[in-house]
Motif scaffolding. Sequence first.
Motif, PDB file in Angstrom:
ATOM      1  N   UNK A   3       0.842  -1.204   0.000  1.00  0.00           N
ATOM      2  CA  UNK A   3       0.000   0.000   0.000  1.00  0.00           C
ATOM      3  C   UNK A   3       0.877   1.254   0.000  1.00  0.00           C
ATOM      4  N   UNK A   4       1.914   1.259   0.832  1.00  0.00           N
ATOM      5  CA  UNK A   4       2.823   2.410   0.867  1.00  0.00           C
ATOM      6  C   UNK A   4       3.534   2.549  -0.467  1.00  0.00           C
ATOM      7  N   UNK A   5       3.889   1.418  -1.080  1.00  0.00           N
ATOM      8  CA  UNK A   5       4.512   1.457  -2.407  1.00  0.00           C
ATOM      9  C   UNK A   5       3.595   2.126  -3.423  1.00  0.00           C
ATOM     10  N   UNK A   6       2.309   1.777  -3.397  1.00  0.00           N
ATOM     11  CA  UNK A   6       1.349   2.380  -4.323  1.00  0.00           C
ATOM     12  C   UNK A   6       1.359   3.892  -4.190  1.00  0.00           C
ATOM     13  N   UNK A   7       1.340   4.380  -2.954  1.00  0.00           N
ATOM     14  CA  UNK A   7       1.258   5.819  -2.718  1.00  0.00           C
ATOM     15  C   UNK A   7       2.554   6.523  -3.119  1.00  0.00           C
ATOM     16  N   UNK A   8       3.675   5.975  -2.665  1.00  0.00           N
ATOM     17  CA  UNK A   8       4.958   6.638  -2.922  1.00  0.00           C
ATOM     18  C   UNK A   8       5.330   6.562  -4.397  1.00  0.00           C
ATOM     19  N   UNK A   9       5.187   5.377  -5.001  1.00  0.00           N
ATOM     20  CA  UNK A   9       5.518   5.245  -6.420  1.00  0.00           C
ATOM     21  C   UNK A   9       4.555   6.043  -7.294  1.00  0.00           C
ATOM     22  N   UNK A  10       3.338   6.251  -6.807  1.00  0.00           N
ATOM     23  CA  UNK A  10       2.395   7.056  -7.567  1.00  0.00           C
ATOM     24  C   UNK A  10       2.753   8.525  -7.593  1.00  0.00           C
ATOM     25  N   UNK A  11       3.615   8.951  -6.673  1.00  0.00           N
ATOM     26  CA  UNK A  11       4.072  10.337  -6.687  1.00  0.00           C
ATOM     27  C   UNK A  11       3.458  11.216  -5.619  1.00  0.00           C
ATOM     28  N   UNK A  12       2.801  10.621  -4.614  1.00  0.00           N
ATOM     29  CA  UNK A  12       2.250  11.419  -3.515  1.00  0.00           C
ATOM     30  C   UNK A  12       3.355  11.654  -2.500  1.00  0.00           C
ATOM     31  N   UNK A  13       3.743  12.912  -2.319  1.00  0.00           N
ATOM     32  CA  UNK A  13       4.854  13.240  -1.436  1.00  0.00           C
ATOM     33  C   UNK A  13       4.537  12.947   0.016  1.00  0.00           C
ATOM     34  N   UNK A  62       8.131 -16.334 -12.564  1.00  0.00           N
ATOM     35  CA  UNK A  62       8.246 -17.370 -11.534  1.00  0.00           C
ATOM     36  C   UNK A  62       9.306 -17.014 -10.492  1.00  0.00           C
ATOM     37  N   UNK A  63       9.345 -15.738 -10.122  1.00  0.00           N
ATOM     38  CA  UNK A  63      10.250 -15.302  -9.054  1.00  0.00           C
ATOM     39  C   UNK A  63       9.642 -15.704  -7.712  1.00  0.00           C
ATOM     40  N   UNK A  64      10.391 -16.359  -6.830  1.00  0.00           N
ATOM     41  CA  UNK A  64       9.850 -16.788  -5.533  1.00  0.00           C
ATOM     42  C   UNK A  64       9.321 -15.607  -4.718  1.00  0.00           C
ATOM     43  N   UNK A  65       8.414 -15.916  -3.785  1.00  0.00           N
ATOM     44  CA  UNK A  65       7.799 -14.875  -2.958  1.00  0.00           C
ATOM     45  C   UNK A  65       8.849 -14.070  -2.191  1.00  0.00           C
ATOM     46  N   UNK A  66       9.858 -14.755  -1.655  1.00  0.00           N
ATOM     47  CA  UNK A  66      10.925 -14.056  -0.924  1.00  0.00           C
ATOM     48  C   UNK A  66      11.672 -13.105  -1.856  1.00  0.00           C
ATOM     49  N   UNK A  67      11.923 -13.544  -3.079  1.00  0.00           N
ATOM     50  CA  UNK A  67      12.599 -12.684  -4.040  1.00  0.00           C
ATOM     51  C   UNK A  67      11.754 -11.481  -4.416  1.00  0.00           C
ATOM     52  N   UNK A  68      10.434 -11.679  -4.524  1.00  0.00           N
ATOM     53  CA  UNK A  68       9.541 -10.559  -4.813  1.00  0.00           C
ATOM     54  C   UNK A  68       9.574  -9.534  -3.688  1.00  0.00           C
ATOM     55  N   UNK A  69       9.590 -10.005  -2.441  1.00  0.00           N
ATOM     56  CA  UNK A  69       9.670  -9.078  -1.309  1.00  0.00           C
ATOM     57  C   UNK A  69      10.977  -8.314  -1.322  1.00  0.00           C
ATOM     58  N   UNK A  70      12.054  -8.980  -1.693  1.00  0.00           N
ATOM     59  CA  UNK A  70      13.352  -8.319  -1.779  1.00  0.00           C
ATOM     60  C   UNK A  70      13.308  -7.206  -2.822  1.00  0.00           C
ATOM     61  N   UNK A  71      12.759  -7.511  -3.969  1.00  0.00           N
ATOM     62  CA  UNK A  71      12.678  -6.517  -5.039  1.00  0.00           C
ATOM     63  C   UNK A  71      11.788  -5.357  -4.622  1.00  0.00           C
ATOM     64  N   UNK A  72      10.631  -5.655  -4.003  1.00  0.00           N
ATOM     65  CA  UNK A  72       9.730  -4.595  -3.558  1.00  0.00           C
ATOM     66  C   UNK A  72      10.396  -3.719  -2.503  1.00  0.00           C
ATOM     67  N   UNK A  73      11.195  -4.332  -1.619  1.00  0.00           N
ATOM     68  CA  UNK A  73      11.889  -3.558  -0.603  1.00  0.00           C
ATOM     69  C   UNK A  73      12.888  -2.588  -1.211  1.00  0.00           C
ATOM     70  N   UNK A  74      13.632  -3.053  -2.200  1.00  0.00           N
ATOM     71  CA  UNK A  74      14.605  -2.185  -2.875  1.00  0.00           C
ATOM     72  C   UNK A  74      13.880  -1.049  -3.600  1.00  0.00           C
ATOM     73  N   UNK A  75      12.779  -1.387  -4.287  1.00  0.00           N
ATOM     74  CA  UNK A  75      12.016  -0.369  -5.008  1.00  0.00           C
ATOM     75  C   UNK A  75      11.460   0.672  -4.043  1.00  0.00           C
ATOM     76  N   UNK A  77      12.285   4.625  -3.926  1.00  0.00           N
ATOM     77  CA  UNK A  77      11.179   5.575  -4.038  1.00  0.00           C
ATOM     78  C   UNK A  77      11.195   6.583  -2.899  1.00  0.00           C
ATOM     79  N   UNK A  78      11.466   6.118  -1.676  1.00  0.00           N
ATOM     80  CA  UNK A  78      11.495   7.028  -0.527  1.00  0.00           C
ATOM     81  C   UNK A  78      12.655   8.002  -0.644  1.00  0.00           C
ATOM     82  N   UNK A  79      13.816   7.513  -1.079  1.00  0.00           N
ATOM     83  CA  UNK A  79      14.970   8.405  -1.269  1.00  0.00           C
ATOM     84  C   UNK A  79      14.666   9.443  -2.344  1.00  0.00           C
ATOM     85  N   UNK A  80      14.038   8.997  -3.431  1.00  0.00           N
ATOM     86  CA  UNK A  80      13.661   9.926  -4.501  1.00  0.00           C
ATOM     87  C   UNK A  80      12.664  10.961  -4.013  1.00  0.00           C
ATOM     88  N   UNK A  81      11.677  10.504  -3.200  1.00  0.00           N
ATOM     89  CA  UNK A  81      10.697  11.434  -2.645  1.00  0.00           C
ATOM     90  C   UNK A  81      11.368  12.464  -1.745  1.00  0.00           C
TER      91      UNK A  81
END
Length: 312
Positions: free
Chosen positions: A236-246, A275-288, A292-296
């Motif tokens: 949910x936080x990813x949706x907001x931050x990546x969407x551009x809401x400061x 077919x990226x494992x769930x743990x790998x998806x969480x890792x990627x989402x965490x990096x993204x 996003x927060x640094x960019x914001x």
Amino acid sequence: MFAVFAALFLAFSIFLKGFLTADNMLTLLQNVAVLGILGLAMAVVVIGRGIDLSLIAALAVPGGLVLQMVQNGHSLPASLLAAGLLAVAIGLVNGWLIAYAEVPPLFATLATGLFVAGLGQAALFQLDVVQWSDGMAGFERLGQGSILGIPTSIVMFAIAAIAVFVLLRQTRWGAFIYAVGDNPFAARVTGIPSRPIVVLQYVLAAVIGCFAGLVMAASVNSMPTRIFNSTMIYDVILVVVLGGIGLSGGRGGVVNVIIGTLLIGTMLNGMTILDIPYAGQNLIKGVVLLIAVITDTILNPRNEETAQQGDI
């Protein structure tokens, strides 16, 4: 962010077999409809310079309460009323703690979410997964089926988006939320009821979260109440931050939530096809999320005013 979404969508369309098909596009949108509704709830709070970590509890507990009460023999309207009142109570407690007790939003909503989730497990639910019952017959249309060929869950997201857009852009209360988020001290000096507005935005967030829970329950004919232990709040936080809401408040809107939802949906769908494992998806989402927060922070620097009490 729209350019990033367009580039990612184009790359997946070219290089991922089966991505750019009508069935997959509908699946993508269905999978993120509830996430998008939660993104709208979080957007209302973040625009008002806050954050709400109790949203997943507001999704799971009132929604599960409806199913549990109907199982126990109560009528569906009475169960929906009880769930709505519980959601309003969650928002009121959050709003009072933040606006009047001046507890930082991060800690207030974290504590409220844990309390509500614990209340559900200890006193409201008999099982971790509350099942559908005969008394809910017909209500599944809220999350299943289609309207003019469009899945109902997507239609519910669209209705919620229109309602939040009207609130934020066409009403006085929406203008007040932007004003409080931009500069709460200046808003108070100009006569805006800053504290009640803060309470209002958390009540709205909890009610929208409850609506998302009902859509989710209707989609899967059950409510997995332990979903509050998942990583959904980070999505949910990813949706907001990546969407551009400061995160500094006072900026953004419904369009940003839609862009963020499509971006996250595309990313998750692509990773699933790969077919990226769930743990790998969480890792990627965490990096993204970190990027996003640094960019914001760079794009929306916090000055001396935004660093004072009341900031996230």
